[in-house]
Structure formats: C-alpha cells, structure tokens
Scaffold this active site. Sequence first.
Site, PDB file in Angstrom:
ATOM      1  N   ASP A 113      37.239  31.609  45.353  1.00 17.03           N
ATOM      2  CA  ASP A 113      36.930  31.888  43.943  1.00 17.03           C
ATOM      3  C   ASP A 113      38.099  32.566  43.234  1.00 17.03           C
ATOM      4  O   ASP A 113      37.893  33.431  42.377  1.00 17.03           O
ATOM      5  CB  ASP A 113      35.659  32.742  43.849  1.00 17.03           C
ATOM      6  N   LYS A 128      40.692  33.316  40.655  1.00 13.17           N
ATOM      7  CA  LYS A 128      40.884  33.080  39.214  1.00 13.17           C
ATOM      8  C   LYS A 128      41.088  34.443  38.565  1.00 13.17           C
ATOM      9  O   LYS A 128      40.696  35.471  39.153  1.00 13.17           O
ATOM     10  CB  LYS A 128      39.687  32.349  38.599  1.00 13.17           C
ATOM     11  N   ASN A 146      38.476  37.278  38.484  1.00 11.91           N
ATOM     12  CA  ASN A 146      38.094  38.001  39.700  1.00 11.91           C
ATOM     13  C   ASN A 146      39.203  38.901  40.225  1.00 11.91           C
ATOM     14  O   ASN A 146      39.129  39.397  41.345  1.00 11.91           O
ATOM     15  CB  ASN A 146      37.665  37.013  40.795  1.00 11.91           C
ATOM     16  N   ASP A 192      34.569  40.027  43.895  1.00 16.70           N
ATOM     17  CA  ASP A 192      33.598  38.927  43.934  1.00 16.70           C
ATOM     18  C   ASP A 192      33.786  38.003  45.138  1.00 16.70           C
ATOM     19  O   ASP A 192      34.398  36.933  45.032  1.00 16.70           O
ATOM     20  CB  ASP A 192      33.628  38.118  42.631  1.00 16.70           C
ATOM     21  N   THR A 249      35.119  27.321  40.400  1.00 19.62           N
ATOM     22  CA  THR A 249      35.074  27.229  38.950  1.00 19.62           C
ATOM     23  C   THR A 249      35.893  25.995  38.593  1.00 19.62           C
ATOM     24  O   THR A 249      36.989  25.836  39.124  1.00 19.62           O
ATOM     25  CB  THR A 249      35.665  28.509  38.341  1.00 19.62           C
TER      26      THR A 249
HETATM   27  N1  LIG Z   1      34.650  47.354  41.705  1.00 21.40           N
HETATM   28  C1  LIG Z   1      34.611  47.070  40.406  1.00 21.40           C
HETATM   29  N2  LIG Z   1      35.164  47.885  39.494  1.00 21.40           N
HETATM   30  C2  LIG Z   1      35.116  47.605  38.189  1.00 21.40           C
HETATM   31  N3  LIG Z   1      34.530  46.503  37.682  1.00 21.40           N
HETATM   32  C3  LIG Z   1      33.974  45.652  38.527  1.00 21.40           C
HETATM   33  C4  LIG Z   1      33.973  45.876  39.928  1.00 21.40           C
HETATM   34  N4  LIG Z   1      33.348  44.849  40.511  1.00 21.40           N
HETATM   35  C5  LIG Z   1      32.983  44.018  39.539  1.00 21.40           C
HETATM   36  N5  LIG Z   1      33.343  44.488  38.332  1.00 21.40           N
HETATM   37  C6  LIG Z   1      33.120  43.861  37.023  1.00 21.40           C
HETATM   38  O1  LIG Z   1      31.882  43.197  37.055  1.00 21.40           O
HETATM   39  C7  LIG Z   1      32.103  41.789  36.872  1.00 21.40           C
HETATM   40  C8  LIG Z   1      31.095  41.030  37.689  1.00 21.40           C
HETATM   41  O2  LIG Z   1      31.333  41.297  39.057  1.00 21.40           O
HETATM   42  P1  LIG Z   1      31.202  40.165  40.147  1.00 21.40           P
HETATM   43  O3  LIG Z   1      32.051  39.011  39.727  1.00 21.40           O
HETATM   44  O4  LIG Z   1      31.449  40.762  41.482  1.00 21.40           O
HETATM   45  O5  LIG Z   1      29.657  39.839  39.987  1.00 21.40           O
HETATM   46  P2  LIG Z   1      28.913  38.491  40.283  1.00 21.40           P
HETATM   47  O6  LIG Z   1      27.466  38.798  40.151  1.00 21.40           O
HETATM   48  O7  LIG Z   1      29.364  37.940  41.582  1.00 21.40           O
HETATM   49  O8  LIG Z   1      29.411  37.624  39.099  1.00 21.40           O
HETATM   50  P3  LIG Z   1      29.418  36.077  39.025  1.00 21.40           P
HETATM   51  O9  LIG Z   1      28.005  35.654  39.080  1.00 21.40           O
HETATM   52  O10 LIG Z   1      30.076  35.791  37.712  1.00 21.40           O
HETATM   53  O11 LIG Z   1      30.245  35.620  40.156  1.00 21.40           O
HETATM   54  C9  LIG Z   1      33.560  41.575  37.280  1.00 21.40           C
HETATM   55  O12 LIG Z   1      34.123  40.436  36.683  1.00 21.40           O
HETATM   56  C10 LIG Z   1      34.199  42.834  36.773  1.00 21.40           C
HETATM   57  O13 LIG Z   1      34.473  42.754  35.393  1.00 21.40           O
END
Ligand SMILES: Nc1ncnc2c1ncn2[C@@H]1O[C@H](COP(=O)(O)OP(=O)(O)OP(=O)(O)O)[C@@H](O)[C@H]1O
Length: 505
Positions: free
Chosen positions: A319, A321, A324, A337, A354
């Site tokens: 993933d 990009k 992330n 992620d 993506t």
């Molecule tokens: N450790 C972190 N510190 C700060 N922000 C974070 C952190 N982890 C995630 N985020 C923020 O939260 C967003 C979503 O996190 P993540 O991509 O892990 O969730 P997801 O549920 O897997 O999302 P998706 O369904 O889009 O894959 C990230 O793009 C980032 O902006």
Amino acid sequence: MSTATCARFCTPLSSGTAGSTSKLTTGNGSGNTMTSAYKKKIPSNNSTTANTANDSSNTETTFTFKLGRSNGRSSSNVASSESSDPLESDYSEEDPEQEQQRPDPVTNSRSSSTATTTTTSSADHDNDVDEEDEEDDEDEEEGNGRDADDVTHDSSESIEEDDGNETDDEEDDDESEESSSVQTAKGVRKYHLDDYQIIKTVGTGTFGRVCLCRDRISEKYCAMKILAMTEVIRLKQIEHVKNERNILREIRHPFVISLEWSTKDDSNLYMIFDYVCGGELFTYLRNAGKFTSQTSNFYAAEIVSALEYLHSLQIVYRDLKPENLLINRDGHLKITDFGFAKKLRDRTWTLCGTPEYIAPEIIQSKGHNKAVDWWALGVLIYEMLVGYPPFYDEQPFGIYEKILSGKIEWERHMDPIAKDLIKKLLVNDRTKRLGNMKNGADDVKRHRWFKHLNWNDVYSKKLKPPILPDVHHDGDTKNFDDYPEKDWKPAKAVDQRDLQYFNDF
Ligand SMILES: Nc1ncnc2c1ncn2[C@@H]1O[C@H](COP(=O)(O)OP(=O)(O)OP(=O)(O)O)[C@@H](O)[C@H]1O
C-alpha cells in the site's frame, strides 16, 4: 489519510464502467493522456475539510476492501455492482462464497475458499503454508531495460489464497482483554484503555478513525486507531486486520510506525501507535506541486531502507503511496497503515492497493509478491518528481489499461538518473524489475540515483531531512485536517459469536 486526499481520486461510484469484467488483457493502452484532469483536482492547499469529507461525489476507489476511503475516510462504501472499478465488481461476485467460508469462529480454522482473482492454476493451499518457496523470479537474469510488453503468464505455481478472511500463521495470544500486561523497557506495564485520554480525531479510515490521545501514565502523545468490529466483519476484513496487528507487532524499524499496544472491547479493536505529528507526505507534495530530485531522493531512500527490512521478513507491504507516509517531527518518514501487509510464503492473490499504485501482475491476477512494492516505489518516485502519478485516468479501468500498456509520459526536464531508476522499477515483467531480481534490494540501493548515499547513515537518520514540519509540540494537530467530532456514533457491540473472530486480537 487526510481529507485532502479526496482530491486524488474523483471516481463517482455510480458512474462509468459498472459491471466491467476484471479480465483485463495487456492493453491497447491509450497511453498517458494525463493531465489537466488530474491536476485540476489537486487542491492548492491543505484546507479541504468538512465539506470535502461529506461530498460523496468524490470517491477514491481502492480495490476490494478499502472503498470509499477518500470521503473523509468515514464512509465505508462497499464494492457493489455500482462500482466503477471493474476489479471491485469482480470481487463482489465472490462475496457469497466468502461469506460462507469465513473461518469458523470457534476453531478459527483456515478458510478453504479459492482465490478471489481469476487464476488459471489450482493448488493445495494447505501445502503452501509451510513451504518457503524461493521466488522463481530470482533465477532470472537481471534485465536493465524496460520491457513493458513482455508480460509473462506464470500460472503454474502454487497459490496462496488471500480472501481477507483466511487464517494465517498467527501467534496465540492471550492479550485480548481491555487491559493486559506487557513487558516494556521500563518493566512490566499493565495497559488499560482508560490510560488513554482521547483528544481529537486526526484521520479516518474504512472501519473507523485515528485519534490523537495522551497516555496518562507516560504522558506521551499517541495515535489510537479505532476499528469498529461490525465494519471489519461486514467488509470481510477480519484476517487483514489481524494480519495488520500481527505484522506490526513483529516489526521495528526507524521508518515504520511502531505499535505500542493493541486491545479490544465488545465493539471496537484498538491499536495504539506513536503519534506522528508532521502529517502525511501527500499534503506536503500537493502543497509543493512537486519535489526536487534531492527531496525525492531522501524520501525514496528511507522507503527503500524500510522495504528492504520488511521484505527480509517476507512481509509485502502492498500500500505504498504518499498518503501512507507520515512525516515525524524530526522530518523523517514513518510508513503507516499495514492493513494490506501480508507475510508471504509464495505469492498472494488478493486484489488490493490503490489504482494508481498497483502493479500489472495484480491487475492481471497473476499472483504477486514483494515485486509489487518495488513497482509502487517507481510510481511514488515519479509522483514526487512530477507531481502526479504516471498512470492516471478518471476511471480505475482507464488506470489499469494505462498500467498494462506500459506507456509513460516523461517530463522533458526530469532528472535523467531518477528517470532511469523509475524505468527499471516500472517494468511490467516483474522478473526484470529492479528489487525483485537475485540481488534484491541491493540492486535498487546501488542504482546511480542513490550513489552518494551511505545506507547506514540512511538507517541511522543521519541524512538531513528536506522538510521539517511546522509543529509547536509533540501533540500538535495542525498538520491534520479537522474532523467534526460529533459525527462519531459509538460502534455497535458485536454478539459473542462474532466476538470470537477476534479472540486472538
Ligand atoms: N501514528 C499516527 N500518527 C498520526 N496520524 C496517524 C497515525 N496513524 C494514522 N494516522 C492518520 O490517520 C489516517 C488513517 O490511518 P490509517 O491509514 O492507518 O487508517 P485505515 O483505517 O487503515 O485507513 P484506510 O481505510 O484509508 O486504509 C492516516 O492517513 C493518517 O493521516
């Protein structure tokens, strides 16, 4: 992913090539006619907030599971017959079967469903599990040129199924309560959810949200990823979420997010990470338009270091990009992620990623391995240098055609050495793709674009970061969009039967 990300993809779910087959062939690719269409959707700054988040006309379409993620990441629009992504349509045809073959909640046994993609081979999946198959690719001669038309159909190898709900080689784990004792550097700590004071939502995802919170014991800021179990089950992501947690527990690298603790209650799964306050690389890239070769080189080097590490553990990330990639206060990257990450034994067949970043072998359902990460690195370097990805179209189907066509438009003034590396990464024939040949990541690290680097210095964070985020303190949220907190309703509790799917979480 910030809501600014919405601007990346603008694929209305109801439009376009609904119902298209996923059996793409090597295309009569229409080449890359990018780009005003793409450019005009790029925000001029990072101020897209609530409006965008609620605008259902803008939908980033991600294969299979992460659908509807761009709409403020809060709407979990599942692939349906309305989807404009042909691969999503294909996937949803498999749903009834997958539903039936969800692992038994009591035994949590391995699913015996077939791969969701169009494959031409069959294999005894159980046998695959214990085999550590060497990549047949590695026996191939190294090729330097780009060979976009040479698309091999290697269908005879064993298939590792990955329908999102199979049971992987997970460790048994008793830490499934809301509190648990964990050995830390400072001794044994009994963690409890109440230790964390939730401050603010900083991101949303398919199943829930990510919040800034404060650890009342250590007083450290952290990020808490909250996933609603009902959504995880509904979207058939049980095993992917468990994969994510298990892989995160196994890894430790300077450029990869650190998982501190994970737990669950009867409605949500929780993962606690270090809080990375600089926000997403995506935002910096869109604000800058494009990066210089030097800046791109810095980020690419840190990613290469991380990919080499992950691949050494047989983990494919899948993933990569700019959304992330988070920038820490010190300016260094943290890959986040791991929802699509997978511990590989051979090849895997899930359609995921993506659209702009997926490798041709994923589109062609040929099974894929860590080579897909090297492909995505090529896309990422291109996007950093040019400001938009090499394969773009309004519709995912068009993106796939362009990926398969192998045609890339090059900017006239592009750094020729970087261009050479991108060409060697964006090779359709993965057996000739840099990073996936017998010298593995070393081939990438030895490329001329990285010639000036000492890779130990990269790992030790000795390189000077090109961007230092504007933050006032470790819990600063200015680099993240605002999310209306009142939008969050408590997730529904799952019943005991469903709770058992997460026994080992
Ligand atoms: N450790 C972190 N510190 C700060 N922000 C974070 C952190 N982890 C995630 N985020 C923020 O939260 C967003 C979503 O996190 P993540 O991509 O892990 O969730 P997801 O549920 O897997 O999302 P998706 O369904 O889009 O894959 C990230 O793009 C980032 O902006």
